[in-house]
Design an enzyme around this catalytic site. Structure first.
Site, mmCIF file in Angstrom:
data_model
loop_
_atom_site.group_PDB
_atom_site.id
_atom_site.type_symbol
_atom_site.label_atom_id
_atom_site.label_comp_id
_atom_site.label_asym_id
_atom_site.label_seq_id
_atom_site.Cartn_x
_atom_site.Cartn_y
_atom_site.Cartn_z
ATOM 1 N N CYS A 259 -25.293 38.582 -66.058
ATOM 2 C CA CYS A 259 -23.958 38.155 -66.536
ATOM 3 C C CYS A 259 -23.942 36.628 -66.455
ATOM 4 C CB CYS A 259 -22.857 38.738 -65.656
ATOM 5 S SG CYS A 259 -22.973 40.513 -65.429
ATOM 6 N N GLY A 263 -23.713 29.527 -67.775
ATOM 7 C CA GLY A 263 -25.113 29.111 -67.678
ATOM 8 C C GLY A 263 -25.463 28.203 -66.518
ATOM 9 N N GLY A 264 -24.523 27.904 -65.647
ATOM 10 C CA GLY A 264 -24.810 27.031 -64.499
ATOM 11 C C GLY A 264 -25.898 27.607 -63.605
ATOM 12 N N LYS A 265 -25.753 28.883 -63.250
ATOM 13 C CA LYS A 265 -26.733 29.523 -62.358
ATOM 14 C C LYS A 265 -28.036 29.774 -63.104
ATOM 15 C CE LYS A 265 -22.936 31.825 -59.958
ATOM 16 N NZ LYS A 265 -21.934 31.665 -61.022
ATOM 17 N N ASP A 283 -25.079 37.928 -71.857
ATOM 18 C CA ASP A 283 -23.635 37.916 -71.670
ATOM 19 C C ASP A 283 -23.021 38.903 -72.654
ATOM 20 O OD1 ASP A 283 -21.511 36.200 -70.079
ATOM 21 O OD2 ASP A 283 -20.655 36.724 -72.022
ATOM 22 N N ASP A 329 -24.361 38.357 -61.095
ATOM 23 C CA ASP A 329 -23.161 37.568 -60.778
ATOM 24 C C ASP A 329 -22.008 38.293 -61.489
ATOM 25 O OD1 ASP A 329 -21.757 35.255 -59.754
ATOM 26 O OD2 ASP A 329 -21.627 34.558 -61.822
ATOM 27 N N CYS A 382 -17.152 35.367 -57.578
ATOM 28 C CA CYS A 382 -16.293 34.227 -57.201
ATOM 29 C C CYS A 382 -14.928 34.751 -56.750
ATOM 30 C CB CYS A 382 -16.162 33.231 -58.352
ATOM 31 S SG CYS A 382 -15.517 33.934 -59.871
#
Length: 448
Positions: A259, A263-265, A283, A329, A382
């Site tokens: 997921c 795109g940060g991770k 995604d 995530d 989160c």
């Protein structure tokens, strides 16, 4: 720009967010770009919108004695009252008389004389007589709910899970500005060189205690800096950076990010593997998968392939035991990111937590068989709700005896996390009040 343009824009946004459920961060960014606002005006607009949203219920409590007799108040009038009282009580730069004058002028423009008189009367009462004392509320849960503007059901839930003190601290932290943090793309620029360049340009930065690639920007508008514009830095919360740090990655691995947007991770995973190996990212929405590819391109990473898919169907797209590492995530209630998205707390309902947990369980099932024997899977969210975090992990493990919590995970955590409030046998819960980050959960499972 008209004299009251910033306040009128703030009112417009607050009414849309508060009444129609718009996303605060999306609408704000769009408006700042559309109007091409200066850093100062953009900062003021953000302060008024976020601050008013964060403290909506407290402000409502403050003004109740002065509006109780008014039968019906139009939504825009109520939001204009909220934002004006917010500025009077919580901001120091603009004198009260100027705030009251602007509110009355906006009322005249948008309504009629009756509304502007009402506005003037309420705000002058606040100025002269002050606000009712929060200590009058005897019920401790009700007091936390109103004082920190969190719905009572949520405060109640957190008190049951974490106790009164932790809940009180967490709710208070949610009303404070989240410092911006960035990750240095260390395959392209030396970490210290990036620090030196920012400091030479007048920025104040601190090294992250959660990631050796992380920097907290305490002063300066980094989004306009060449290092950001040219893809040497990327915006990412420190809590989110901890994910790739804890995935136990090596060059040449094949990794699944189930997921992945925005795109940060994903990009951090590629950087941790020196861009050698394969990161396959998915995604649910095609548009969001494109964001991941764009971010990879911007950071000049070539090991990432992102595409659209419902990750509940990945077992039909990949062979069993295809991946050395998996990141799940999971979609969640987002109750850990209230500092940056304060509207979430008003739009979410308790049943949303249970609906999202169902999706989390549904994602675990088809993804788990894709992990190689001896492979590791990081599960993160989160949010700060045990039902979506510890209990989701517990439930998965009870149905999958081949998996266990990887005990080496706890030994590899950064030294700064020693004695963290949220350490349990099922993983790590970060609270926003502890390291000035988002609220975040992560754990690492290993397949026998």
């Amino acid at each position: 720009m008209t004299k009251y343009a910033i306040r009128e824009t703030a009112l417009e946004l607050l009414t849309r967010i508060g009444e129609q459920g718009g996303f605060s961060h999306v609408l704000l960014d769009r408006e700042i770009t559309k109007q091409n606002l200066s850093r100062q005006d953009g900062g003021l607009l953000t302060e008024i919108v976020y601050g008013t949203l964060q403290r909506r219920d407290l402000i409502d409590y403050y003004i109740q004695p002065y509006i109780a007799k008014q039968k019906k108040i139009k939504p825009w009038v109520r939001w204009l009252l909220y934002m004006s009282v917010y500025q009077m009580i919580f901001l120091e730069r603009v004198p009260d008389h100027a705030i009251i004058h602007e509110a009355v002028e906006i009322s005249k423009k948008r309504g009629h004389k009756g509304i502007s008189s009402f506005m003037n009367g309420v705000l002058r009462n606040v100025q002269r007589k002050g606000t009712q004392d929060i200590e009058k509320i005897e019920d401790p849960i009700e007091r936390i709910a109103i004082e920190t503007s969190h719905p009572r059901w949520l405060v109640n839930r957190w008190v049951e899970q974490y106790g009164l003190e932790t809940t009180k601290d967490m709710c208070a932290a949610n009303n404070h500005h989240l410092p911006m943090s960035v990750r240095v793309q260390t395959l392209r620029i030396d970490f210290q060189e990036a620090v030196n360049r920012l400091e030479e340009d007048g920025f104040k930065v601190e090294k992250s205690v959660l990631s050796p690639q992380g920097l907290v920007i305490t002063e300066g508008a980094v989004l306009k800096h060449p290092l950001f514009l040219e893809g040497y830095l990327t915006i990412q919360d420190q809590s989110s950076m901890l994910v790739a740090e804890m995935m136990d990655l090596s060059e040449g691995m094949t990794v699944l990010d189930a997921c992945s947007a925005p795109g940060g991770k994903t990009t951090h995973i590629a950087e941790k593997m020196a861009d050698k190996g394969q990161v396959i990212a998915y995604d649910l929405h095609e548009k969001k998968a494109k964001l991941v590819n764009n971010k990879a391109e911007q950071l000049q990473l070539t090991s990432i392939t992102a595409g659209q898919a419902d990750s509940r169907n990945l077992k039909d797209m990949h062979e069993a035991e295809s991946f050395d590492r998996i990141l799940l995530d999971a979609p969640c209630s987002g109750l850990g990111v209230l500092r940056g998205k304060p509207d979430i707390k008003y739009h979410k309902k308790e049943e949303d937590i249970f609906a999202l947990r169902k999706i989390q369980d549904e994602l675990f099932e088809p993804i788990a068989p894709l992990l190689k024997s001896g492979g590791k899977m990081v599960y993160s969210t989160c949010t700060v709700d045990r039902h979506e975090n510890e209990e989701a992990v517990k439930n998965f493990l009870s149905n999958h005896p081949g998996f266990s919590v990887d005990q080496t995970f706890f030994n590899e955590l950064p030294p700064s996390l020693e004695g963290a409030l949220g350490l349990s046998e099922f993983g790590l819960q970060l609270f926003p009040q502890e390291w000035d980050t988002d609220g975040f959960f992560l754990t690492r499972l290993v397949k026998q």
